[in-house]
Design an enzyme around this catalytic site. Sequence first.
Site, PDB file in Angstrom:
ATOM      1  N   VAL A  11      46.238  35.329  33.108  1.00  0.00           N
ATOM      2  CA  VAL A  11      47.052  35.269  34.330  1.00  0.00           C
ATOM      3  C   VAL A  11      48.392  34.580  34.052  1.00  0.00           C
ATOM      4  CG1 VAL A  11      47.148  34.464  36.728  1.00  0.00           C
ATOM      5  CG2 VAL A  11      44.986  35.269  35.783  1.00  0.00           C
ATOM      6  N   GLY A 181      40.267  41.972  30.739  1.00  0.00           N
ATOM      7  CA  GLY A 181      40.799  40.721  31.293  1.00  0.00           C
ATOM      8  C   GLY A 181      40.329  40.445  32.703  1.00  0.00           C
ATOM      9  N   GLU A 184      35.629  36.079  33.868  1.00  0.00           N
ATOM     10  CA  GLU A 184      35.922  34.659  33.644  1.00  0.00           C
ATOM     11  C   GLU A 184      35.682  34.328  32.164  1.00  0.00           C
ATOM     12  OE1 GLU A 184      36.994  32.543  36.334  1.00  0.00           O
ATOM     13  OE2 GLU A 184      37.258  34.626  36.901  1.00  0.00           O
ATOM     14  N   LYS A 199      34.955  32.158  46.173  1.00  0.00           N
ATOM     15  CA  LYS A 199      35.920  32.892  47.010  1.00  0.00           C
ATOM     16  C   LYS A 199      35.484  32.930  48.473  1.00  0.00           C
ATOM     17  CE  LYS A 199      37.544  35.568  43.069  1.00  0.00           C
ATOM     18  NZ  LYS A 199      37.241  36.715  42.216  1.00  0.00           N
TER      19      LYS A 199
HETATM   20  N1  HSE Z   1      36.553  37.114  37.207  1.00  0.00           N
HETATM   21  C1  HSE Z   1      37.191  37.364  38.450  1.00  0.00           C
HETATM   22  C2  HSE Z   1      36.726  38.718  38.963  1.00  0.00           C
HETATM   23  C3  HSE Z   1      38.664  37.331  38.277  1.00  0.00           C
HETATM   24  O1  HSE Z   1      36.153  39.481  38.175  1.00  0.00           O
HETATM   25  O2  HSE Z   1      36.907  39.026  40.132  1.00  0.00           O
HETATM   26  C4  HSE Z   1      39.455  37.365  39.543  1.00  0.00           C
HETATM   27  O3  HSE Z   1      39.232  36.253  40.335  1.00  0.00           O
END
Ligand code: HSE
Length: 410
Positions: A11, A181, A184, A199
């Site tokens: 990011v 990408g 995590e 989230k």
């Molecule tokens: N690892 C997270 C996902 C990245 O796959 O949604 C974005 O927050």
Amino acid sequence: MKIAVMGHGVVGSGVVEVFYQHYENLKRKSGREMDIKYILDLRDFPESPYREKFIKDFSLIENDPEVTIVAEVMGGLHPAYDYVRACLEKGKSVVTSNKELVAAKGAELLRIAREHNVNFFFEASVGGGIPIIRPLHLCLAANEINEIAGILNGTTNFILTKMIRESMSFEDALKMAQELGYAERDPSADVEGQDACRKICILASLAFGRHVYPQEVHTEGITKITLEDVAYAGNWGGVIKLIGRARRLEDGGVSAMVSPGFIHFGSQLASVDDVFNGILVRGDATGDVVFYGKGAGKLPTASAVVADIVDAAKATGSSRSLCWEEGDGHTVCDWKETSSAFYFRLRGGCSEEALRRLFGPVKMLHRDGQPQDETAFVTGMLKEKDAAAAAEQLRASGCAVLGSIRVLDY
Ligand code: HSE
């Protein structure tokens, strides 16, 4: 206006890339001259066109009064929390994509930002490139938000889509998500549901005004989902998705959970595939509003961070609407007292009548190649604790419970 970017991973490098790609536009939109002065990372980037901006010492940022906006894109709780706190206390606005940080410390960091008349923005922490934080506290301000439910993790949605559409193995799909990408650094946070949990905590805190902490939210991931479950979901008339959800209860409490769920084909969430996220917000005036877009990946997430930088540059004081109170760790009600319909898959002889005695009305499901000793069915609405007790009785009678998934109504 000088900016520091802390972290140069997926990011962070995207933030620098998007910033310079849209440099002139961003200056026009913010009405300010601005530039990135520092990029903080412990690694060396000798090939980077921005190599002269790299530093390894955080105190240079903390003690440079010229730096007024800091983008934290390091991830993880420490040292991100310590750095962000220090920056806010020095009167610098901070923008972040770090959901772990916001889910654990959001109320506190928002308070510190307010006390120093600066901003703490985190649009990129939920939904990658999807605008969701600002719509929740600005555009939907005239609503009481009663419920939020969403596909909040791109990696698991990508894996489930590959398993369903291409019969790809879980491991291969996860490897692909990592290469793209999306995942995590420790992908167990994706597949075990913690990322989606962080989230939904952020969204619930903002919607209900009180901090919902991750440890309050019952969380299940996708590691137990099999292709057999996927086939039964199809026979039922839907798909399996990892859903984070939070609801305002009539008694003023909040329920929240992250788990896989059967989602009917007719639901707007059912067609959210690959790395896309879909977030349904139920407002008392608007009814259902659904946000859809790329939920992970370098450029979508970076675009949300850079938009926050522009907003922080334009701001003349702390945002009044982006706030919530500290929680007491008991904002969320006991999940075992909440209700849902359930899908079960069993091995062993269980007559339909015996199932009805245990679970009430059930609807039997079928799949191609169903072994004779395999039974699958969905129940009506049951309390979590009653469904668990009935499943325990099944086990005691010699049945193996091979799968159990909630059936959700979105
Ligand atoms: N690892 C997270 C996902 C990245 O796959 O949604 C974005 O927050």
